[in-house]
Scaffold this active site. Structure first.
Site, PDB file in Angstrom:
ATOM      1  N   PHE A 296      36.914  33.702  46.998  1.00  0.00           N
ATOM      2  CA  PHE A 296      37.895  32.713  47.442  1.00  0.00           C
ATOM      3  C   PHE A 296      39.199  33.326  47.921  1.00  0.00           C
ATOM      4  CE2 PHE A 296      39.146  33.518  43.044  1.00  0.00           C
ATOM      5  CZ  PHE A 296      40.530  33.591  43.141  1.00  0.00           C
TER       6      PHE A 296
ATOM      7  N   LYS B 282      27.459  33.119  52.647  1.00  0.00           N
ATOM      8  CA  LYS B 282      27.786  32.106  51.641  1.00  0.00           C
ATOM      9  C   LYS B 282      29.247  32.252  51.250  1.00  0.00           C
ATOM     10  CE  LYS B 282      28.067  31.621  47.378  1.00  0.00           C
ATOM     11  NZ  LYS B 282      29.144  30.577  47.299  1.00  0.00           N
TER      12      LYS B 282
ATOM     13  N   GLU C  75      32.688  28.325  47.177  1.00  0.00           N
ATOM     14  CA  GLU C  75      32.744  26.860  47.154  1.00  0.00           C
ATOM     15  C   GLU C  75      34.167  26.343  46.972  1.00  0.00           C
ATOM     16  OE1 GLU C  75      32.323  28.219  42.912  1.00  0.00           O
ATOM     17  OE2 GLU C  75      31.515  28.806  44.886  1.00  0.00           O
TER      18      GLU C  75
ATOM     19  N   SER D 122      33.665  39.181  41.096  1.00  0.00           N
ATOM     20  CA  SER D 122      33.905  39.721  39.756  1.00  0.00           C
ATOM     21  C   SER D 122      32.879  40.800  39.421  1.00  0.00           C
ATOM     22  CB  SER D 122      33.836  38.600  38.720  1.00  0.00           C
ATOM     23  OG  SER D 122      32.505  38.128  38.587  1.00  0.00           O
TER      24      SER D 122
ATOM     25  N   CYS E  61      42.040  42.175  44.871  1.00  0.00           N
ATOM     26  CA  CYS E  61      41.514  43.312  44.113  1.00  0.00           C
ATOM     27  C   CYS E  61      42.352  44.567  44.288  1.00  0.00           C
ATOM     28  CB  CYS E  61      40.066  43.579  44.504  1.00  0.00           C
ATOM     29  SG  CYS E  61      39.856  44.115  46.212  1.00  0.00           S
TER      30      CYS E  61
ATOM     31  N   GLU F 265      41.012  43.087  33.541  1.00  0.00           N
ATOM     32  CA  GLU F 265      41.476  42.460  34.776  1.00  0.00           C
ATOM     33  C   GLU F 265      42.030  41.070  34.483  1.00  0.00           C
ATOM     34  OE1 GLU F 265      39.916  42.042  39.324  1.00  0.00           O
ATOM     35  OE2 GLU F 265      38.535  41.370  37.763  1.00  0.00           O
TER      36      GLU F 265
END
Length: 526
Positions: A150, A174, A177, A227, A283, A387
Site C-alpha cells: 500500500f 495484484k 486492497e 512484510s 522500507c 520493525e
C-alpha cells in the site's frame, strides 16, 4: 454512490470478481469510505492468467523496440495525468501532495528506464576461437505476476511492470486492497497507450488471490514487496513450485552519526526527512539513530536540532505536512511500540507524536500520529530491534564504532544503513562493515536509482528469493539467458576442400597446406 473497484482482465474493466465479495476502501485521514474493492478468488486469477497466456505469443514476438514505443506513450500519459494520480494517492494512502507527486515521478523514472531497454538488453557476442562464436540472448519468461503493498501505490508497481512488459512478458498485477484506485486508473492509461488486450491484467483481493497467484501453473515468476513474514511465505511457496521469485520484506534501517566530524545541521535535516517522511511508512525510512563520539554538548546539539525540525511538522496532506498512517491497525501497532519503549523498557520520550489528535478539525477520527523520538538506554529494547513502520526514531548512544556496527550487524533485517561524516576514510570503514544491501553516506534514504537495482541483503529478513527488482536486476529477473555456441566453416576451409577435390579429380597431389587448427576443439576425438 460508492465506486466498486473490480479487476482489469483482457482489456476490460467490466469483469467483477467471481466471489462477488468486497471490502471498504478508507481514506486514512478520516476513515470515511471512499470506495469498495472486489475480492478475487482463484477463478478470477485464472481468468487473468489465461488472458495473459493467450497474449504472450504475439506480444513476445514483437521487437523490443516496438514494445518500448508503446511504453513511451504510457510514460507521456503518466506525465500528463500526474496530478490526477497524485490526488488519488493522497485520498487512499494519506501522503501529502508533494510526496504523492514524487511517488508518480519516481515510478515514471522506472518507466523511462524500461523505454531504454532496447539499448541495454542486447546480449553479448564473442568469437572465442577460430570458427566458434558464443553469444547469449535474453528471452522473456512468459506470464509473470507482481504483488505490491500500500505504501507507494504507483511507484512500487512501476518497479516491475514496465521492465517485465518491455522484456516481452505478460503481467498479472495484484495491488494492495487498501489502495486499489490508483492502479485502476493507471490500467486505463495503459489501455489508452495501446498495450494489446491481455498483456497487462490486474486482479484485486487479499490472501486468497495471492495464494492463487503463487500456485497457478502458468505463472513463471512472482515478485512481492511487503512484510517479512509474508515475503518468506511467498518465496518458500514459489520456490517449492520451481518458480522464479524475488520477495522483499521489512526493514530496520540504522543511521550512524559520527559526532566528531559530521555536519550537524545537514545531518539533523536529513535524519528528520528520513524517519518522518511518508509518515515513516516506507522500507527505506530511518528507524534507529546511533550516536558515536562527540561530547555531551555536541550530542545535545544534534538532538535539539532534530527535535526542533520534527516538532515543527504539522498534520495534513499539504506540502511540508505529514499525513496519517494507513489504517487503525497500523496506528495501534505504532502506539503500542511507543508505550512499550516508555513504560517497560524505560526509554525517554524526547518527542511524543501521540499528542496529535485522532480527530482532525471536525472530521471523523483518522489515523494521525506525529513524529516520535525515543532515547534508549539499551540496544536490546524491542523498539530498537523490531520493525515499527511508522514515524518513530529510536536513538542510542554508542561507546565506539565497533559497538555501533555490532548493533547494526546483529539486527535480523538487512535493508539499508547510512553513515554521517565529513571524513572519507571514516565513511569507507562503515561501508565496509555495515550488513545491509543499500548503503548511504550523508543520506538517510539511500535508494538506488536506475540503472542500479533495489533490494536488501540475502540471508536477512529484508530479502528472500532471487535477484533484485528495478534497474539491471529487473532486466535479469524478467528474462532467461539463452546461450548459443555456433561454428561455421570458414571460406578458406571451403576453398581448400574444393581445391583438394579438384586436385584428386585431376590426379594431382593435394596441397600440403592445412587450415589453422583449434587446439581446444576435441570434436570427433572424444
Amino acid at each position: 454512490m460508492v465506486q466498486v473497484i473490480g479487476n482489469y482482465i483482457n482489456g476490460s474493466f467490466t469483469i467483477p470478481p467471481a466471489s462477488a465479495q468486497s471490502v471498504d476502501v478508507l481514506n486514512p485521514a478520516d476513515n470515511t469510505v471512499i470506495g469498495k474493492v472486489g475480492l478475487s478468488d482463484p477463478a478470477d486469477v485464472d481468468a487473468a492468467v489465461q488472458a495473459a497466456a493467450s497474449a504472450f505469443e504475439d506480444w513476445s514476438s514483437m521487437t523490443m523496440k516496438a514494445r518500448a514505443v508503446i511504453m513511451l506513450r504510457f510514460h507521456a500519459l503518466v506525465n500528463q495525468h500526474a496530478e490526477e494520480l497524485a490526488k488519488l494517492i493522497v485520498m487512499e494512502n494519506g501522503k501529502n501532495m508533494t510526496e504523492a507527486l514524487a511517488d508518480v515521478a519516481k515510478g515514471n523514472e522506472t518507466v523511462e528506464y524500461a523505454c531504454s531497454l532496447p539499448q541495454l538488453a542486447q546480449g553479448k557476442c564473442l568469437q572465442v576461437s577460430g570458427q566458434v562464436v558464443c553469444q547469449d540472448r535474453r528471452v522473456p519468461l512468459g506470464v509473470v505476476a507482481s504483488i505490491v503493498p500500500f505504501n507507494f501505490p504507483f511507484m512500487v508497481p512501476m518497479w516491475t511492470v514496465p521492465i517485465a512488459l518491455v522484456m516481452g512478458n505478460t503481467v498479472v498485477l495484484k495491488p494492495s486492497e487498501k489502495v486499489p484506485q490508483t492502479m485502476y486508473r493507471v490500467a486505463g492509461l495503459m489501455k489508452e497507450s495501446g498495450f494489446p488486450d491481455g498483456v497487462f491484467n490486474m486482479v484485486q483481493g487479499t490472501k486468497e488471490a495471492v495464494q492463487a497467484i503463487m500456485e497457478h501453473p502458468k505463472i513463471q515468476a512472482v515478485t512481492f514487496v511487503g512484510s517479512s513474514p509474508v515475503a518468506k511465505i511467498v518465496s518458500t511457496t514459489c520456490r517449492s513450485l520451481h518458480k522464479r521469485c524475488t520477495a522483499l520484506g521489512g526493514a530496520k534501517n540504522h543511521l550512524v552519526a559520527l559526532l566528531d566530524d559530521c555536519e550537524v545541521d545537514g545531518a539533523a535535516a536529513d535524519i528528520c526527512v528520513s524517519f518522518a517522511g511518508c509518515a515513516g511508512q516506507r522500507c527505506m525510512a530511518a528507524s534507529v539513530l546511533l550516536l558515536v563520539g562527540g561530547d555531551d554538548a555536541v550530542q545535545r546539539d544534534l538532538l535539539d536540532k532534530l527535535i526542533q525540525k520534527a516538532s515543527s511538522i504539522q498534520p495534513g496532506t499539504g506540502p511540508g505536512q505529514m499525513g496519517p498512517v494507513i489504517d487503525d491497525a497500523s496506528y495501534e501497532k505504532i502506539i503500542s511500540y511507543i508505550a512499550l519503549a516508555e513504560q517497560q523498557d524505560g526509554a525517554k520520550v524526547l518527542l511524543d507524536g501521540r499528542s496529535w489528535p485522532r480527530r482532525k478539525e471536525g472530521l471523523a477520527g483518522g489515523n494521525w500520529i506525529g513524529p516520535t523520538i525515543l532515547l534508549h538506554s539499551s540496544s536490546q529494547d524491542k523498539t530498537m530491534r523490531e520493525e515499527v513502520f511508522g514515524p518513530v526514531l529510536s536513538v542510542y548512544k554508542c561507546s565506539s564504532w565497533e559497538e555501533a556496527i555490532e548493533i547494526e550487524n546483529s539486527n535480523p533485517f538487512g535493508n539499508a544503513a547510512s553513515i554521517y561524516t565529513t571524513n572519507g576514510a571514516n565513511a569507507d570503514w562503515f561501508l565496509n562493515n555495515f550488513r545491509a544491501g543499500m548503503l548511504g553516506v550523508n543520506i538517510g534514504i539511500p535508494v538506488p536509482r536506475e540503472p542500479f537495482s533495489f533490494g536488501g541483503l540475502y540471508g536477512t529478513h529484508s530479502k528472500y528469493g532471487d535477484m533484485d527488482i528495478t534497474g539491471d536486476g529487473g532486466m535479469e529477473f524478467f528474462s532467461n539467458r539463452i546461450k548459443v555456441t555456433s561454428k561455421w566453416p570458414s571460406t578458406s576451409t571451403i576453398s581448400l576442400r574444393k581445391r583438394k577435390l579438384e586436385d584428386e579429380t585431376n590426379g594431382q597431389s593435394p596441397d600440403s597446406k592445412q587450415a589453422t587448427t583449434d587446439r581446444a576443439n576435441f570434436a570427433g576425438n572424444m
